[in-house]
Design an enzyme around this catalytic site. Sequence first.
Site, mmCIF file in Angstrom:
data_model
loop_
_atom_site.group_PDB
_atom_site.id
_atom_site.type_symbol
_atom_site.label_atom_id
_atom_site.label_comp_id
_atom_site.label_asym_id
_atom_site.label_seq_id
_atom_site.Cartn_x
_atom_site.Cartn_y
_atom_site.Cartn_z
ATOM 1 N N CYS A 1 22.051 48.657 63.702
ATOM 2 C CA CYS A 1 21.038 49.442 62.989
ATOM 3 C C CYS A 1 19.719 48.670 62.881
ATOM 4 O O CYS A 1 19.037 48.495 63.881
ATOM 5 C CB CYS A 1 21.577 49.865 61.621
ATOM 6 S SG CYS A 1 20.627 51.199 60.843
ATOM 7 N N HIS B 1 26.711 52.468 63.001
ATOM 8 C CA HIS B 1 27.502 51.452 62.302
ATOM 9 C C HIS B 1 28.947 51.459 62.813
ATOM 10 O O HIS B 1 29.742 52.320 62.420
ATOM 11 C CB HIS B 1 27.475 51.706 60.795
ATOM 12 C CG HIS B 1 26.160 51.416 60.162
ATOM 13 N ND1 HIS B 1 25.824 50.174 59.670
ATOM 14 C CD2 HIS B 1 25.065 52.201 59.971
ATOM 15 C CE1 HIS B 1 24.592 50.210 59.188
ATOM 16 N NE2 HIS B 1 24.113 51.431 59.360
ATOM 17 N N GLU C 1 31.232 49.460 61.980
ATOM 18 C CA GLU C 1 32.124 48.898 60.973
ATOM 19 C C GLU C 1 32.676 49.921 59.995
ATOM 20 O O GLU C 1 33.559 49.593 59.197
ATOM 21 C CB GLU C 1 31.403 47.784 60.194
ATOM 22 C CG GLU C 1 30.289 48.247 59.271
ATOM 23 C CD GLU C 1 28.931 48.375 59.942
ATOM 24 O OE1 GLU C 1 27.926 48.329 59.217
ATOM 25 O OE2 GLU C 1 28.873 48.538 61.178
ATOM 26 N N SER D 1 44.439 33.447 33.631
ATOM 27 C CA SER D 1 44.429 34.742 32.948
ATOM 28 C C SER D 1 45.654 35.583 33.266
ATOM 29 O O SER D 1 45.960 36.534 32.555
ATOM 30 C CB SER D 1 43.179 35.525 33.356
ATOM 31 O OG SER D 1 43.233 35.843 34.740
ATOM 32 N N GLY D 2 46.329 35.270 34.368
ATOM 33 C CA GLY D 2 47.440 36.096 34.811
ATOM 34 C C GLY D 2 47.030 37.147 35.811
ATOM 35 O O GLY D 2 47.865 37.867 36.346
ATOM 36 N N GLY D 3 45.707 37.257 36.092
ATOM 37 C CA GLY D 3 45.226 38.197 37.096
ATOM 38 C C GLY D 3 45.525 37.720 38.504
ATOM 39 O O GLY D 3 45.992 36.599 38.717
ATOM 40 N N VAL D 4 45.230 38.561 39.474
ATOM 41 C CA VAL D 4 45.539 38.245 40.874
ATOM 42 C C VAL D 4 44.815 36.986 41.329
ATOM 43 O O VAL D 4 45.438 36.033 41.814
ATOM 44 C CB VAL D 4 45.158 39.423 41.800
ATOM 45 C CG1 VAL D 4 45.449 39.067 43.254
ATOM 46 C CG2 VAL D 4 45.889 40.689 41.411
ATOM 47 N N ASP D 5 43.495 36.954 41.180
ATOM 48 C CA ASP D 5 42.704 35.835 41.694
ATOM 49 C C ASP D 5 43.091 34.527 41.010
ATOM 50 O O ASP D 5 43.277 33.500 41.670
ATOM 51 C CB ASP D 5 41.214 36.104 41.495
ATOM 52 C CG ASP D 5 40.762 37.403 42.144
ATOM 53 O OD1 ASP D 5 41.434 37.845 43.098
ATOM 54 O OD2 ASP D 5 39.763 37.984 41.694
ATOM 55 N N SER D 6 43.194 34.576 39.687
ATOM 56 C CA SER D 6 43.554 33.389 38.922
ATOM 57 C C SER D 6 44.928 32.862 39.332
ATOM 58 O O SER D 6 45.110 31.663 39.562
ATOM 59 C CB SER D 6 43.537 33.720 37.429
ATOM 60 O OG SER D 6 44.121 32.696 36.665
ATOM 61 N N SER D 7 45.898 33.761 39.454
ATOM 62 C CA SER D 7 47.272 33.358 39.771
ATOM 63 C C SER D 7 47.386 32.743 41.158
ATOM 64 O O SER D 7 48.059 31.728 41.356
ATOM 65 C CB SER D 7 48.211 34.561 39.653
ATOM 66 O OG SER D 7 48.195 35.099 38.350
#
Length: 520
Positions: A84, A175, A177, A228-234
């Site tokens: 583009c 595009h 993508e 925290s127990g979240g995905v990223d933290s864990s």
Amino acid sequence: MSAIAIIDFGSQFTQLIARQIREMDVYCEIFPSNISFETISKFNGFILSGGPQSVHDGCSEASGVAHEIIKFNEATNVPILGICYGQQLICHYFGAKVKKEFKQEFCKTKIKILKESSIVKDVWNVNSEVDVLMNHADSVETAPQGFTVIASGVINQTIAIVANEQRRIYCTQFHPEVKPTANGSKLLSNFLDIANCKRDWTMKSIIEKQKEKIKNVVGEKKVIAAVSGGVDSSVAVALTYKAVGKQLNCIFIDTGLLRKNQTIALLEEIPVNYVDKSNLFLSRLKGITDPEEKRKIIGNTFIEVFEEEAKKIGNADFLMQGTIYSDVVESGHASGNASTIKSHHNVGGLPEKMNLKLVEPLRYLFKDEVRLLGKEIGLSNEIIFQHPFPGPGLAVRVIGEVDEERVRILQEIDEIYINTMKNYDLYDKIWQAFAVLLPIRTVGVMGDGRTYGYVCALRAVTSFDGMTADAFPFENKSQHSLIFWDFLQNVSSIIVNNVSGVNRVVYDLTSKPPATIEWE
């Protein structure tokens, strides 16, 4: 390791380019258009993204790095793909006329493949008509000298693909993508082959490389982490623990604003220090109704408690955080070959006076890659595929003032909502679901008596990355629709019959935009 540099000129689709390339097991990074060329000179190929600018605007800073890349191509034959605005920049550089349109074209349209090219090999045949997504205000009128028109628009004959095979420069006005473009990912795959990229960006290789990086920098020193127990933290904790073992000290702070009976379900061997400060957080929120003020109080209190607990551990040199790549890109920090570990600069609100260096093992991974990495490490599906949960917790889901009673009510509602959703086999089909307790009461009837209780709102959305979202199940006209209506009727009945103080349930149908996913 092979790698592609994506120069971001402001397209809303830039992260999709990166995700598609990563899914093909090739590493790539997104850089702002003001990046210095020296920073990106070692990459195997370059993609110039779309963007809202025009080559007629005289954006010298934006075009500067593009011009340097083209000059580098002249000396090295490194492949370039312009998408583009990227196409317009390249063609304008080579002297082609770029026409400024009075009306933007943003639609799915058809292009016709006119000639063969290595960029469309085994993707589209000559004379075939292909659906693509156009999103542009300017267009290239004539191919630059040395370039061949590979495809053009069926309706308006817009130049859709040009190529200079000798220079290995390819440009698309559309595009590739995005999903409306048929087989666009195959075109991107062809570009990776042209750049001789090895498909070696795998979860196993990521784990080993990140472990080695963390070990080399941390050495024998201590690392602390607020989990925290979240995905990223864990996932970040699990990966860091595999690198440095008991040098990692995890702190879980119970703010009193978590889900009912929420705990940290990490790998069994990872020790976690639990700290209950629920009374402190709730006391400081008394009388506060403004959502931004609530967030500020929670953030400052969290920092205060974390500092106290960190002092008890003592002699820590590093702070681990679960920052992911979309956080970096969206905050404007996707510049340069930043190391996984860098000096602390107040990311996440922790003060500079702690004098800690930052460990961010997931800094260059998207959310879907984080989930895959967690699975490879051995975390449970319950952790990996859980829905997002806000940092301030239920404080931003209790609209208005937060107190212990309202939090208790919302915890009860939330538990019923999520567990019933899982029983209906809907949880994994929804990106995020949660309940909100409203600061209003309505009249109801239960048995022979009048009630005057709270209203709760239920929300469930589908999304790819949280940037946009649709209310479930309206983006998906399938069998889930009928199941969901039955679920809503059932779960609302369970809530009002089992949660004291609530007599009405509503469902939020709003998409993002115009609304945000969370209410506060």
